[in-house]
Design a protein around this motif. Structure first.
Motif, PDB file in Angstrom:
ATOM      1  N   THR A 156      -9.196   5.066  -4.335  1.00  0.00           N
ATOM      2  CA  THR A 156      -9.157   4.969  -2.878  1.00  0.00           C
ATOM      3  C   THR A 156     -10.544   4.703  -2.326  1.00  0.00           C
ATOM      4  N   GLN A 203      -6.267   1.276  -2.904  1.00  0.00           N
ATOM      5  CA  GLN A 203      -5.867   1.430  -1.519  1.00  0.00           C
ATOM      6  C   GLN A 203      -7.090   1.771  -0.676  1.00  0.00           C
ATOM      7  N   VAL A 215      -4.183  10.831  -1.319  1.00  0.00           N
ATOM      8  CA  VAL A 215      -4.760  10.503  -2.621  1.00  0.00           C
ATOM      9  C   VAL A 215      -4.167  11.428  -3.688  1.00  0.00           C
TER      10      VAL A 215
END
Length: 359
Positions: A13, A40, A105
């Motif tokens: 992330t 992401q 996450v």
């Protein structure tokens, strides 16, 4: 400056933090770089849950739509937007960012903080030990302030001219949103606010140093109610605020507090009663707490107890009205509070009453 080679795996992330008022091509370049570096991206939308101001005119929901509308359809599922309040307390703000990101996450996944060190306002990039820092070079114009100044159109230029000046620096969907937003009452209100603040700053522009504004405010509690005023003039016209104002040259802080209470609320409580009800004084001095300039306020906290009859109040001076608001209703008013007054109330209730407002 190029990203240095790193043999470690790419992070799961990447986190991009900002106010994004509005989302522009420089932000877009950072987001695209983040998407190339991680599975992401979490976009943290700062200054969330506030009333509109010329500095923060767009809600976090509007900014989230700007971000998503600027992405290709295949990328939208990889980008998540979360709102975070300013808090005016760095430790609390950092924890809020961490909690918001961690909720998206998987446990143990690597997190990287993506950013560009623009100026002192970028120091937050060093506040997240444990997160890898991806410091990127300048990828376009990063300062939204001149874009907002163009948008508020102080010179009264034709709309097409204003939008043409913005077009090269904004994704097309954002430009479309700004064009539509110019037809709303909120746009007219922000133009008025911007003009008032511009004139206010011009009044002391010739001073050798920017002034430090000294103010007082009052948090007055009575039988589970909080005394608030509705501001009658810009800046903050129509917003809820604590009764208060500037310290007069020959007044003490206490005298100024009593004077402002009388002028703005006509609260029928005499000085000895208020002195007996005083719980303490807290100072709030965050450099960004007021758009009028560096303003340091001294908040006097009073508890009038559980008297069954609330003291009569009536708005006056700068206050369009004064009202006793049940504490249970205060959280619902968060986005209608002036400057940092919601957080001031929150801090005072925690400090003196062991009350934490749910938000």
């Amino acid at each position: 400056m190029a990203i240095s080679a790193d043999p470690s795996p790419l992070p799961h992330t990447a986190v991009l933090i900002g106010r994004f008022q509005p989302w522009h091509n420089g932000h877009m370049a950072l987001l695209e770089a983040a998407l190339a570096q991680a599975q992401q991206v979490v976009v943290v939308l700062g200054s969330a849950h506030q009333a509109r101001t010329p500095k923060n005119p767009f809600t976090w929901q509007e900014r989230a739509r700007m971000v998503q509308a600027s992405l290709a359809p295949a990328e939208r599922a990889r980008v998540h937007c979360i709102p975070v309040r300013d808090h005016y307390n760095e430790a609390r703000w950092v924890e809020a960012v961490r909690q918001g990101v961690q909720a998206l996450v998987p446990p143990g996944a690597d997190i990287a903080l993506v950013g560009h060190f623009k100026d002192q306002s970028s120091s937050y990039l060093q506040s997240f030990p444990g997160w890898k820092l991806l410091s990127l070079p300048r990828l376009g114009a990063f300062d939204a302030t001149p874009l907002r100044e163009i948008y508020w159109n102080a010179a009264g230029a034709p709309r097409a001219e204003v939008l043409a000046q913005l077009a090269a620096q904004l994704p097309a969907p954002v430009l479309d949103f700004l064009a539509s937003w110019m037809d709303t009452p909120d746009y007219a209100a922000m133009q008025e606010e911007a003009a008032v603040l511009r004139n206010y700053h011009a009044s002391w522009a010739s001073a050798p140093y920017p002034p430090v504004l000294v103010t007082v405010d009052a948090v007055i509690l009575c039988n589970g109610h909080l005394l608030l005023i509705e501001r009658g003039h810009a800046p903050g016209k129509g917003l809820w605020a604590l009764p208060g104002g500037f310290v007069e040259p020959r007044d003490t802080l206490w005298q100024s507090c009593l004077r402002e209470l009388e002028e703005e609320t006509a609260c029928a409580i005499d000085a000895p009663t208020l002195a007996a009800a005083l719980q303490g004084v807290l100072v709030f001095d965050h450099p960004d707490r007021s758009l009028r300039g560096r303003a340091i306020t001294h908040v006097h906290v009073f508890d009038l107890g559980d008297r069954t009859q609330l003291p009569a109040v009536q708005g006056g001076d700068d206050a369009a009205l004064a009202r006793w608001v049940p504490l249970a209703q205060v959280p619902a008013l968060e986005t209608r509070f002036f400057e940092d007054h919601f957080h001031v109330v929150q801090s005072c209730l925690e400090r003196f009453c062991a009350i934490r407002l749910p938000v």
